[in-house]
Design an enzyme around this catalytic site. Structure first.
Site, PDB file in Angstrom:
ATOM      1  N   GLY A 240       0.779  -1.231   0.000  1.00 30.24           N
ATOM      2  CA  GLY A 240       0.000   0.000   0.000  1.00 30.24           C
ATOM      3  C   GLY A 240       0.807   1.274   0.000  1.00 30.24           C
ATOM      4  O   GLY A 240       0.238   2.372  -0.011  1.00 30.24           O
ATOM      5  N   GLU A 280       4.841  -6.213   1.523  1.00 26.56           N
ATOM      6  CA  GLU A 280       4.456  -6.725   0.210  1.00 26.56           C
ATOM      7  C   GLU A 280       4.165  -5.579  -0.760  1.00 26.56           C
ATOM      8  O   GLU A 280       3.045  -5.431  -1.250  1.00 26.56           O
ATOM      9  CB  GLU A 280       3.217  -7.610   0.337  1.00 26.56           C
ATOM     10  CG  GLU A 280       3.346  -8.758   1.323  1.00 26.56           C
ATOM     11  CD  GLU A 280       2.000  -9.425   1.590  1.00 26.56           C
ATOM     12  OE1 GLU A 280       1.049  -9.182   0.806  1.00 26.56           O
ATOM     13  OE2 GLU A 280       1.885 -10.158   2.576  1.00 26.56           O
ATOM     14  N   PRO A 281       5.141  -4.746  -1.073  1.00 23.23           N
ATOM     15  CA  PRO A 281       4.885  -3.610  -1.966  1.00 23.23           C
ATOM     16  C   PRO A 281       4.737  -4.053  -3.417  1.00 23.23           C
ATOM     17  O   PRO A 281       5.382  -4.999  -3.870  1.00 23.23           O
ATOM     18  CB  PRO A 281       6.135  -2.743  -1.787  1.00 23.23           C
ATOM     19  CG  PRO A 281       7.214  -3.736  -1.463  1.00 23.23           C
ATOM     20  CD  PRO A 281       6.541  -4.796  -0.627  1.00 23.23           C
ATOM     21  N   GLY A 282       3.890  -3.356  -4.135  1.00 26.50           N
ATOM     22  CA  GLY A 282       3.766  -3.566  -5.575  1.00 26.50           C
ATOM     23  C   GLY A 282       3.980  -2.252  -6.298  1.00 26.50           C
ATOM     24  O   GLY A 282       5.007  -2.011  -6.925  1.00 26.50           O
ATOM     25  N   ARG A 283       3.005  -1.363  -6.157  1.00 24.94           N
ATOM     26  CA  ARG A 283       3.051  -0.056  -6.816  1.00 24.94           C
ATOM     27  C   ARG A 283       4.336   0.707  -6.475  1.00 24.94           C
ATOM     28  O   ARG A 283       4.923   1.371  -7.330  1.00 24.94           O
ATOM     29  CB  ARG A 283       1.826   0.753  -6.371  1.00 24.94           C
ATOM     30  CG  ARG A 283       1.530   1.981  -7.197  1.00 24.94           C
ATOM     31  CD  ARG A 283       0.380   2.775  -6.563  1.00 24.94           C
ATOM     32  NE  ARG A 283      -0.766   1.949  -6.254  1.00 24.94           N
ATOM     33  CZ  ARG A 283      -1.765   1.710  -7.090  1.00 24.94           C
ATOM     34  NH1 ARG A 283      -1.734   2.232  -8.301  1.00 24.94           N
ATOM     35  NH2 ARG A 283      -2.785   0.956  -6.727  1.00 24.94           N
ATOM     36  N   TYR A 320      -8.519   4.864 -13.393  1.00 23.85           N
ATOM     37  CA  TYR A 320      -8.717   4.851 -11.944  1.00 23.85           C
ATOM     38  C   TYR A 320      -7.897   5.922 -11.232  1.00 23.85           C
ATOM     39  O   TYR A 320      -8.339   6.536 -10.278  1.00 23.85           O
ATOM     40  CB  TYR A 320      -8.290   3.465 -11.455  1.00 23.85           C
ATOM     41  CG  TYR A 320      -8.968   2.977 -10.213  1.00 23.85           C
ATOM     42  CD1 TYR A 320     -10.334   2.743 -10.198  1.00 23.85           C
ATOM     43  CD2 TYR A 320      -8.240   2.720  -9.060  1.00 23.85           C
ATOM     44  CE1 TYR A 320     -10.953   2.268  -9.067  1.00 23.85           C
ATOM     45  CE2 TYR A 320      -8.854   2.245  -7.927  1.00 23.85           C
ATOM     46  CZ  TYR A 320     -10.215   2.014  -7.934  1.00 23.85           C
ATOM     47  OH  TYR A 320     -10.831   1.550  -6.813  1.00 23.85           O
ATOM     48  N   CYS A 344     -15.116   2.134 -28.438  1.00 26.45           N
ATOM     49  CA  CYS A 344     -16.503   2.464 -28.752  1.00 26.45           C
ATOM     50  C   CYS A 344     -17.359   2.557 -27.489  1.00 26.45           C
ATOM     51  O   CYS A 344     -18.342   1.837 -27.325  1.00 26.45           O
ATOM     52  CB  CYS A 344     -17.079   1.431 -29.722  1.00 26.45           C
ATOM     53  SG  CYS A 344     -18.712   1.867 -30.340  1.00 26.45           S
ATOM     54  N   TYR A 373      -0.296  -2.468 -12.219  1.00 30.28           N
ATOM     55  CA  TYR A 373      -1.691  -2.854 -12.448  1.00 30.28           C
ATOM     56  C   TYR A 373      -2.226  -2.572 -13.846  1.00 30.28           C
ATOM     57  O   TYR A 373      -3.231  -3.179 -14.242  1.00 30.28           O
ATOM     58  CB  TYR A 373      -2.618  -2.225 -11.392  1.00 30.28           C
ATOM     59  CG  TYR A 373      -2.274  -2.673  -9.998  1.00 30.28           C
ATOM     60  CD1 TYR A 373      -2.614  -3.952  -9.557  1.00 30.28           C
ATOM     61  CD2 TYR A 373      -1.557  -1.852  -9.137  1.00 30.28           C
ATOM     62  CE1 TYR A 373      -2.265  -4.389  -8.291  1.00 30.28           C
ATOM     63  CE2 TYR A 373      -1.200  -2.276  -7.869  1.00 30.28           C
ATOM     64  CZ  TYR A 373      -1.559  -3.550  -7.454  1.00 30.28           C
ATOM     65  OH  TYR A 373      -1.202  -3.981  -6.203  1.00 30.28           O
TER      66      TYR A 373
END
Length: 421
Positions: A240, A280-283, A320, A344, A373
């Site tokens: 996070g 547990e970092p991702g971003r 997002y 479309c 993501y």
């Protein structure tokens, strides 16, 4: 690196990138990935050396990206079977993988045991039984962490807040469900309860949620030890850690300092041994390392706005988050555009009211900091092929990590009924 410097860096590769790989293309910088990991590792070393980083594979499961982080010494947090396969294929040792998840199938758990994955996160009673059964079938013991939910307020977008009362994640502490599962784990012959986990959410604003999470985990760990005699040796704070999009965010160093200080003071107060910390970092590790480069195909004025329509839209990046957007053509930002894709549906707008130089058809636009993501959420809306992926190596060379899809790739293994062929 500020946006102007990032733009200059990307401009230096524009001609070669477009000539060799075309648009739209995702572009990742190896130096950013490595530096992000080293910065986070150094922050942990300063404040809480007894810690391990597990990259959230869900945020980017490109094998090339994973291999860079593996080379840096990072572990892998794999949420599901596909992520586990990605981590193993990218060369992670099974002992460096933490298997999480919410509804894992028995066959997938048995495969994880067969490959030697040693740590499993448990989120519910059904998966407790599945993990125990898989361990029994493999005739091996497994270390288990249980995911708890203290029903706390989390300052972030509601859809990425994961420790609230409404969330599907975690075992409720207040009702006693988390303690019930802790007792059940301790009674399992093949399972060792070693840790507790609390992931507050994604793109969290401020340090206080991490202080609260640390206090909740230590308090729960103390109760587990009193009731079961089992000492909790691992606290998992999840991820996070935020990255800046359109506003400044709290630095990861401040977050780490805050939860480290809280853990140290709380374990002393409760008389507990100081645990190992997992994050547990991702971003935080990959978000700013990736950029979508797309081409302007249409400039269209309406009575309400002016559109710059690119050759990729929300099929390639989520709308997002307010990603920074800039032109690779130099000039003062004198115009306002709604930056949209070609799909479309009306909602195919990446961002509204973006200040850019006056654009022309053929100009290249960068949608920045999309490294986390975006690839996982990319779609085939309107049967559009997905962009290719290019890695800028540390020596400045370009290497293709995934080729541009073709329309034929979109249909993949689709089948036509035999009588209609």
């Amino acid at each position: 690196m500020d946006l102007s410097a990032r733009a200059v860096r990307l401009q230096s590769y524009e001609d070669e990138l477009v000539k060799r790989y075309g648009t739209p293309s995702y572009v990742f910088f190896e130096e950013d990935i490595r530096q992000n990991y080293r910065d986070l590792r150094n922050s942990l070393n300063r404040h809480y050396p007894d810690s391990q980083i597990y990259f959230a594979v869900k945020s980017n499961f490109l094998l090339g990206v994973l291999s860079i982080l593996r080379d840096e010494g990072c572990g892998a947090e794999a949420y599901a079977r596909g992520e586990l396969q990605a981590a193993l294929t990218a060369g992670f040792n099974s002992e460096d993988i933490l298997l999480t998840g919410l509804n894992r199938r028995e066959a997938d758990l048995e495969q994880a045991f067969e490959t030697g994955v040693p740590r499993y996160l448990i989120d519910n009673t059904q998966e407790l039984q599945r993990v125990a059964t898989a361990a029994e079938h493999a005739d091996t013991t497994a270390d288990v962490l249980i995911r708890v939910n203290p029903a706390m307020e989390v300052p972030t977008h509601p859809e990425v807040a994961t420790a609230t009362r409404e969330s599907k994640f975690g075992l409720d502490i207040a009702s006693g469900k988390a303690m019930d599962v802790a007792r059940d784990v301790c009674e399992q012959e093949m399972l060792n309860l070693v840790g507790v986990q609390l992931h507050v959410g994604s793109q969290v604003r401020g340090v206080e949620p991490y202080r609260v999470a640390a206090r909740e985990l230590i308090g729960f760990a103390s109760r587990v030890q009193k009731e079961t005699g089992t000492e909790i040796s691992v606290l998992d704070l999840g991820g996070g850690f935020p990255v800046p999009y359109d506003e400044s965010v709290v630095d990861s160093e401040e977050i780490i300092a805050a939860f480290s200080e809280t853990i140290k003071s709380e374990v002393e107060e409760y008389g507990l041994s100081r645990p190992t910390v997992f994050v547990e970092p991702g971003r935080r590790l990959i978000g700013n390392a990736g950029t979508l480069v797309a081409e302007v195909g249409v400039i269209k004025a309406t009575p309400e706005t002016q559109f710059a329509v690119l050759d990729a839209g929300t099929n390639a990046v989520s709308s997002y988050w307010p990603y920074p957007i800039y032109s690779l053509t130099e000039g003062a930002a004198t115009e306002s555009y709604d930056v949209a894709g070609p799909l479309c549906y009306t909602g195919d707008v990446i961002q509204e009211d973006v200040s850019l130089p006056e654009l022309s058809v053929g100009d290249k636009i960068a949608v920045d900091r999309i490294g986390a993501y975006s690839l996982g959420s990319a779609s085939h809306t309107n049967a559009e092929p997905k962009p290719g992926v290019v890695l800028v190596r540390e020596d400045g060379s370009l290497e293709e990590l995934r080729p541009q899809e073709t329309p034929k790739d979109v249909f993949g293994n689709n089948q036509i009924p035999s009588d209609l062929q």
